[in-house]
Every structure is written in structure tokens, then in C-alpha cells.
Scaffold this motif. Sequence first.
Motif, PDB file in Angstrom:
ATOM      1  N   LEU A 125      -7.283   6.924  -1.703  1.00  0.00           N
ATOM      2  CA  LEU A 125      -7.515   5.649  -1.025  1.00  0.00           C
ATOM      3  C   LEU A 125      -8.410   4.739  -1.868  1.00  0.00           C
ATOM      4  CD1 LEU A 125      -8.174   6.868   2.639  1.00  0.00           C
ATOM      5  CD2 LEU A 125      -6.102   5.766   1.758  1.00  0.00           C
ATOM      6  N   GLU A 126      -8.301   3.446  -1.595  1.00  0.00           N
ATOM      7  CA  GLU A 126      -9.171   2.491  -2.264  1.00  0.00           C
ATOM      8  C   GLU A 126     -10.624   2.793  -1.925  1.00  0.00           C
ATOM      9  OE1 GLU A 126      -8.643   0.028  -4.370  1.00  0.00           O
ATOM     10  OE2 GLU A 126      -6.486   0.413  -4.484  1.00  0.00           O
ATOM     11  N   SER A 172     -14.197   2.654  -0.592  1.00  0.00           N
ATOM     12  CA  SER A 172     -14.770   1.856   0.484  1.00  0.00           C
ATOM     13  C   SER A 172     -15.952   2.616   1.076  1.00  0.00           C
ATOM     14  CB  SER A 172     -13.723   1.591   1.571  1.00  0.00           C
ATOM     15  OG  SER A 172     -13.384   2.799   2.249  1.00  0.00           O
ATOM     16  N   GLN A 227     -14.785   5.943   2.622  1.00  0.00           N
ATOM     17  CA  GLN A 227     -14.031   6.943   1.869  1.00  0.00           C
ATOM     18  C   GLN A 227     -14.675   8.332   1.944  1.00  0.00           C
ATOM     19  OE1 GLN A 227     -13.571   6.369  -2.401  1.00  0.00           O
ATOM     20  NE2 GLN A 227     -11.519   7.267  -2.326  1.00  0.00           N
TER      21      GLN A 227
END
Length: 255
Positions: free
Chosen positions: A209-210, A212, A215
Motif C-alpha cells: 500500500l501507499e 500513510s 500503514q
Amino acid sequence: MSETRILELRTQRGWTQERLAEVSGVTVRTLQRLEAGNDVSLDTLSRLGKASGVPVRDLFMEAPESEYGKAVSALSETEARSFSDAARIAWRHIALAVALFVTSPIPVVLLIAGADAGVIPTSVEVAIAIGLGALFLVAAAGAVHLVRASSTFSPFPLIRQKRLSSSFGAQQWAESLEETNGRQRGTSLAVAVGLWLISPLPVIVAALLEPSQWQGLWIAGGVTFFLLVVAAGTFAVLQAAWSRYAAEKLTASAA
């Protein structure tokens, strides 16, 4: 049959055969047969051990390791069934213990991730301390289950040492265990393998996932899922292993 210490223990207490028979609930004739070196049942040995204040294994003269596996007494079908019931209960405790050990790091992972993301109003250091405390509690619960498993097996030392010959009924019972539970054991293994294969997926997805603020929480959730699924698969395999263990001990006793 290995030489027993029944006569020695009885004379140490100054008991007659009649007195020991009365205390143990065993007939004088059976006691005479045992002291003469004849075979008796495990139930009789258990009664005499309790009356003499010693474990069943201590009723026999110490034998060298090379003698293990040789029969010292006859194993009836009733005793084989009792051992099988004990094996089923003991392996459930073993499975629970291993599952608890596998999942014990989960509180540490979740608390650290929650504190780091600000979801839990505490510092990471405090979260680590609390998580470690929870880990030790879960591990202690697992240790309790191992103690219970050992306690469940304690009345059957001779069977576990493979030192009892099997009667025809006991042999038939051991074979029926394999026939009845073999398919279930195979199914449990297949389910476990499937669970183990999918267990890393959430961690992999969370790592891709990006970046952040959340996360870390997603990764912690993935690790939690991984540990829970691994524990579930391991529990399924170990819980189903009791029948093979019992059958192996019972059939080997015939040697």
C-alpha cells in the motif's frame, strides 16, 4: 514379564498378602500370581501402585533401555480404549498450547502499532511493556495446557513406554482408530495447508500500500491475521494427530 517390586514393597510395610489385597481391592489369588511373575492387567497394577504409594512404573525393577518395548503385562481392550480417550484429550491440550504460543506475540504487535499511529493514547514504550505482559500471560496459559496434557497421560506410563503386550481386542481397537480417523486427519491437514498458504497475503498487501499514517496498523493487522491463521492450521493438524499417536503406541505394545 519384568520382575516386580510388589513383594519388596509389601514386606517393607510389614503387610501380609491379605492386607495388601484388602487395601488395594485386588484378590489374594491375583496378588499371588503377580508375585510369582505372572501377567496382570494395567488396572490391577494401578490399584497396587496406589495402595503401595508409588507410581506404576516404580512397581517394576529398573530395566535397561534395551529392554524398553518388551512386554511386561497384558493390555486389554478396555485399557486401550481408556488410553485412546486420554490421548484425544491430551492432544487437544497440546494443540491449544501450541496455538497459544503462536498467537502470543499478537498483543505486542497490535499495541505497538496502535501507539505508533496514535490510536492508543500511550507511548510506544508503555505499549511494549503492556504487550509483553500480555504475551507472557498467553504463553503461561499455553504452558498450563501442556501440564494438563502430561497429567492426562500420567496413568499410562507403561503404554507410552511400549511395554505392554496387546490382546486381540486391543489390537483390533488400535486398527479401528486408524480406519475411523484417517480421513479426518487427512482433511485437517489439507485445510491447514490451505490456511498456511493464504496466511501471508494480508501482510503482503499491506506492505504494498501507499505509505500513510495507517500503514503500520494495516501491517500489524496482516501480521495478526497471519499468526491467527497459522495457529488455526496448526491446531487442526495437532488435534487430529491423537488417533495415529494412540494407534502407534497400542500396536507397538504388541512387540
